[in-house]
Design a protein around this motif. Structure first.
Motif, PDB file in Angstrom:
ATOM      1  N   ASP A   1      20.803 -72.678  64.489  1.00 45.34           N
ATOM      2  CA  ASP A   1      20.757 -74.138  64.138  1.00 45.34           C
ATOM      3  C   ASP A   1      19.700 -74.693  64.995  1.00 45.34           C
ATOM      4  O   ASP A   1      19.790 -75.182  66.064  1.00 45.34           O
ATOM      5  CB  ASP A   1      22.157 -74.961  64.321  1.00 45.34           C
TER       6      ASP A   1
ATOM      7  N   LYS B   1      10.080 -87.105  60.688  1.00 40.82           N
ATOM      8  CA  LYS B   1      11.247 -86.159  60.183  1.00 40.82           C
ATOM      9  C   LYS B   1      10.689 -85.199  59.540  1.00 40.82           C
ATOM     10  O   LYS B   1       9.810 -85.125  58.474  1.00 40.82           O
ATOM     11  CB  LYS B   1      12.009 -86.865  59.472  1.00 40.82           C
TER      12      LYS B   1
ATOM     13  N   GLN C   1      14.587 -71.593  56.347  1.00 42.89           N
ATOM     14  CA  GLN C   1      15.975 -71.617  56.342  1.00 42.89           C
ATOM     15  C   GLN C   1      16.697 -70.273  56.561  1.00 42.89           C
ATOM     16  O   GLN C   1      18.101 -70.173  56.558  1.00 42.89           O
ATOM     17  CB  GLN C   1      16.301 -72.071  54.612  1.00 42.89           C
TER      18      GLN C   1
ATOM     19  N   SER D   1      12.402 -81.733  57.737  1.00 42.93           N
ATOM     20  CA  SER D   1      13.873 -80.897  57.621  1.00 42.93           C
ATOM     21  C   SER D   1      14.858 -81.488  58.331  1.00 42.93           C
ATOM     22  O   SER D   1      15.699 -80.998  58.785  1.00 42.93           O
ATOM     23  CB  SER D   1      13.706 -79.483  58.179  1.00 42.93           C
ATOM     24  N   ASN D   2      14.893 -82.683  58.180  1.00 44.75           N
ATOM     25  CA  ASN D   2      15.941 -83.644  58.851  1.00 44.75           C
ATOM     26  C   ASN D   2      16.164 -83.701  60.123  1.00 44.75           C
ATOM     27  O   ASN D   2      17.007 -84.224  60.656  1.00 44.75           O
ATOM     28  CB  ASN D   2      17.258 -83.274  58.203  1.00 44.75           C
ATOM     29  N   ILE D   3      15.083 -83.134  60.638  1.00 46.04           N
ATOM     30  CA  ILE D   3      15.103 -83.222  62.174  1.00 46.04           C
ATOM     31  C   ILE D   3      14.039 -84.494  62.666  1.00 46.04           C
ATOM     32  O   ILE D   3      12.868 -84.571  62.194  1.00 46.04           O
ATOM     33  CB  ILE D   3      14.777 -81.850  62.753  1.00 46.04           C
ATOM     34  N   THR D   4      14.567 -85.269  63.429  1.00 44.84           N
ATOM     35  CA  THR D   4      13.632 -86.438  63.934  1.00 44.84           C
ATOM     36  C   THR D   4      12.710 -85.997  64.985  1.00 44.84           C
ATOM     37  O   THR D   4      13.491 -85.366  66.097  1.00 44.84           O
ATOM     38  CB  THR D   4      14.301 -87.599  64.226  1.00 44.84           C
TER      39      THR D   4
ATOM     40  N   ALA E   1      11.233 -75.901  59.229  1.00 44.93           N
ATOM     41  CA  ALA E   1      11.673 -75.812  57.836  1.00 44.93           C
ATOM     42  C   ALA E   1      12.219 -74.387  57.313  1.00 44.93           C
ATOM     43  O   ALA E   1      12.863 -74.492  56.258  1.00 44.93           O
ATOM     44  CB  ALA E   1      10.557 -76.229  56.934  1.00 44.93           C
TER      45      ALA E   1
END
Ligand code: ATP
Length: 207
Positions: free
Chosen positions: A110, A125, A102, A127-130, A100
């Motif tokens: 990335d 999921k 940033q 932080s938008n990552i599965t 998470a």
């Protein structure tokens, strides 16, 4: 371009210089003397000048360094001028926080994938990552991911490192509290906050 005979200590300091320069740039400062940069970073000016001298002469006498130009040059030296994709393995407490965070993006990182062995976590999921099954690690090369971040427990760290290397990882950031062995061509950097904390009391005045 690969620079030879650059001391590790210099390479270790370059990201610190970069961080300072990015801050100054954001504050609208266009140039900085080695003295001001040193004051700002808590470093010393001769050290900064010596570090930069390995890569040619960046500064102009009397004017100092151009903040954006120098930041760009340091990025290039560190090979941070391209986006590096990373995969994190072990999405427990620490892994979730790292996923998470940033603060990696500004340096061109990335975290593009996350893996775990626990079926209860796979498919969730963060932080938008599965989170994927760790068996999917073999897809790394195809996805152009060449950095692995290890946040599994100690006893799973070595096998995870080997799986990452077999999947094509060329660099590993290891948060597990142990030494891992990998082929020479792969660079491992281990971060163990407890080890830093463990040497702190030695330097503290006795009460
Ligand atoms: P939690 O209690 O949510 O599992 P934790 O941080 O206490 O969190 P740890 O035991 O440190 O958990 O494990 C960190 C993560 O690593 C967990 O999500 C665990 O499922 C995962 N893990 C353990 N072994 C492996 C492995 N071999 N490959 C991939 N992931 C693993």
């Amino acid at each position: 371009m690969r620079y030879h005979k650059i001391p590790d200590e210099t390479i270790r300091r370059l990201p610190i210089y970069l961080r300072g320069l990015l801050f100054l740039s954001e504050a609208g400062q266009q140039s900085v003397s080695s003295r001001d940069l040193a004051d700002f970073l808590g470093a010393n000016p001769p050290q900064i000048r010596k570090d930069f001298s390995y890569f040619g002469d960046f500064g102009t006498r009397g004017v100092g360094y151009k903040v954006d130009t120098l930041a760009r040059q340091i990025r290039k030296i560190l090979k941070l001028d391209v986006v590096h994709k990373a995969a994190l393995v072990g999405v427990g407490n620490l892994g979730s926080v790292v996923l998470a965070y940033q603060g990696f993006k500004v340096y061109g990182f990335d975290i593009a994938a996350a893996f775990d062995i626990d079926s209860k976590k796979i498919g969730r999921k963060i932080s938008n990552i599965t989170i994927e099954n760790v068996s999917n690690l073999r897809t790394l090369k195809k996805r152009k991911i060449d950095i692995g971040i290890i946040t599994v427990p100690r006893d799973a760290a070595q096998e995870t490192a080997e799986a990452l290397v077999n999947a094509g990882a060329k660099g590993i950031l290891n948060f597990s509290p142990c030494y891992i062995t990998v082929p020479k061509k792969v660079k491992v950097i281990t971060i163990d906050i407890a080890m830093d904390l463990a040497r702190l009391p030695y330097y503290m005045p006795s009460s």
